[in-house]
Design a protein around this motif. Sequence first.
Motif, PDB file in Angstrom:
ATOM      1  N   GLU A 206       5.437   6.461  -7.484  1.00  0.00           N
ATOM      2  CA  GLU A 206       5.171   6.524  -6.049  1.00  0.00           C
ATOM      3  C   GLU A 206       3.667   6.495  -5.818  1.00  0.00           C
ATOM      4  N   ALA A 207       3.277   5.990  -4.664  1.00  0.00           N
ATOM      5  CA  ALA A 207       1.855   5.986  -4.310  1.00  0.00           C
ATOM      6  C   ALA A 207       1.715   5.933  -2.805  1.00  0.00           C
ATOM      7  N   GLU A 208       0.800   6.716  -2.281  1.00  0.00           N
ATOM      8  CA  GLU A 208       0.483   6.614  -0.861  1.00  0.00           C
ATOM      9  C   GLU A 208      -0.382   5.375  -0.657  1.00  0.00           C
ATOM     10  N   THR A 209      -0.113   4.649   0.410  1.00  0.00           N
ATOM     11  CA  THR A 209      -0.840   3.409   0.664  1.00  0.00           C
ATOM     12  C   THR A 209      -1.836   3.581   1.807  1.00  0.00           C
ATOM     13  N   LYS A 210      -2.829   2.712   1.812  1.00  0.00           N
ATOM     14  CA  LYS A 210      -3.871   2.720   2.840  1.00  0.00           C
ATOM     15  C   LYS A 210      -4.086   1.288   3.311  1.00  0.00           C
ATOM     16  N   ASP A 211      -4.081   1.114   4.623  1.00  0.00           N
ATOM     17  CA  ASP A 211      -4.275  -0.207   5.234  1.00  0.00           C
ATOM     18  C   ASP A 211      -3.178  -1.199   4.844  1.00  0.00           C
ATOM     19  N   LEU A 212      -2.026  -0.693   4.439  1.00  0.00           N
ATOM     20  CA  LEU A 212      -0.856  -1.522   4.199  1.00  0.00           C
ATOM     21  C   LEU A 212       0.253  -1.049   5.126  1.00  0.00           C
ATOM     22  N   ILE A 213       0.967  -1.976   5.726  1.00  0.00           N
ATOM     23  CA  ILE A 213       1.973  -1.629   6.720  1.00  0.00           C
ATOM     24  C   ILE A 213       3.343  -2.119   6.276  1.00  0.00           C
ATOM     25  N   PHE A 214       4.294  -1.187   6.192  1.00  0.00           N
ATOM     26  CA  PHE A 214       5.674  -1.524   5.852  1.00  0.00           C
ATOM     27  C   PHE A 214       6.231  -2.520   6.863  1.00  0.00           C
TER      28      PHE A 214
END
Length: 321
Positions: A268-276
């Motif tokens: 798992e990883a938290e994302t930044k500037d990426l939109i599901f």
Amino acid sequence: MNDVIFYDFDFNLLYILPPFALDTGYVSANATAEFCGDGSFELVFDDDGLKSVIEGKKDEVFVKWGKFEGFLTGFKWEENKSTLFGMSLSGLLHRVVFPPATAQQTNNRTAEYIVRDMISQNCTWLNLGDEAGFTAKVEFQSDKYQSADVFVSDCLKLDNGGFEIYADYANKKFMFRCLKHTENELIISENLLNAYNFATTYTNKELAFGGWYEEEYTNGDGEAAKRWKYISTAEKTGIRKIDTVLSSNTKAEAEKELKRLNSQYDIEAETKDLIFGTSYKLGDIVRLQSGDVTVKKVISSVDIWQEETYGEMPKFNDLEE
């Protein structure tokens, strides 16, 4: 930050709940969308008007929150907190029961054909969307009545497929489609500053290579009888041999049940500037980079939340052969 929009199952607009401000709105929202599963939804809010709407409609409310669509399964009113619970729209299949599917109905068919055929025959309120284009023929049958979501996920997993139910607001219909893994050129990496807080989890708690099931059959006297039989998926001996007792009563069902008893290896990883739904979607094959190592992984689910800040955490699994 997105409003949470509430509809009834006839697509009548019931309520629009904004993010919390001026002592009203939602305080936090958490959702999980899955490539091949029911997903989940939880909303904490403060709004007496919405509580009245929910109490009046209880069992027929669905919601739209950004790219996530779900339906309500319950609520909890407390003195200082109101909470709604639910699943993604894909969880609506849990409300449906499929009858047995014989080998004659399913043999030499694709997993997509099998599940679409079962839905068209047994779920009149659900409409079929575009085909994903599955090509591999699978061997699948069901010898008992079972929940449609279990049937669909078991069948599609034979070809590494997924599914989703989504809302067609223009035509006021609920739609079903199968999902396939698709290549996405996206690289997710701390070095590229689009991901952080990587976490790797492994568990073999449910792992089994063999299992015993109580088969139902007709004996030589024409009477119904039972006998215990054993199946396995790998040749293991000694302490490395992991067996279990299965709840199935036919070989076909036992084989499906045993295949679900795998070890789990998730990243798992938290994302930044990426939109599901824009940068990536469920089932996408992406490149995951850690240091100098880059590997391909498939996105199996994504957690989405809005509390003090907005966040997304996709879960990555190995590609299956």
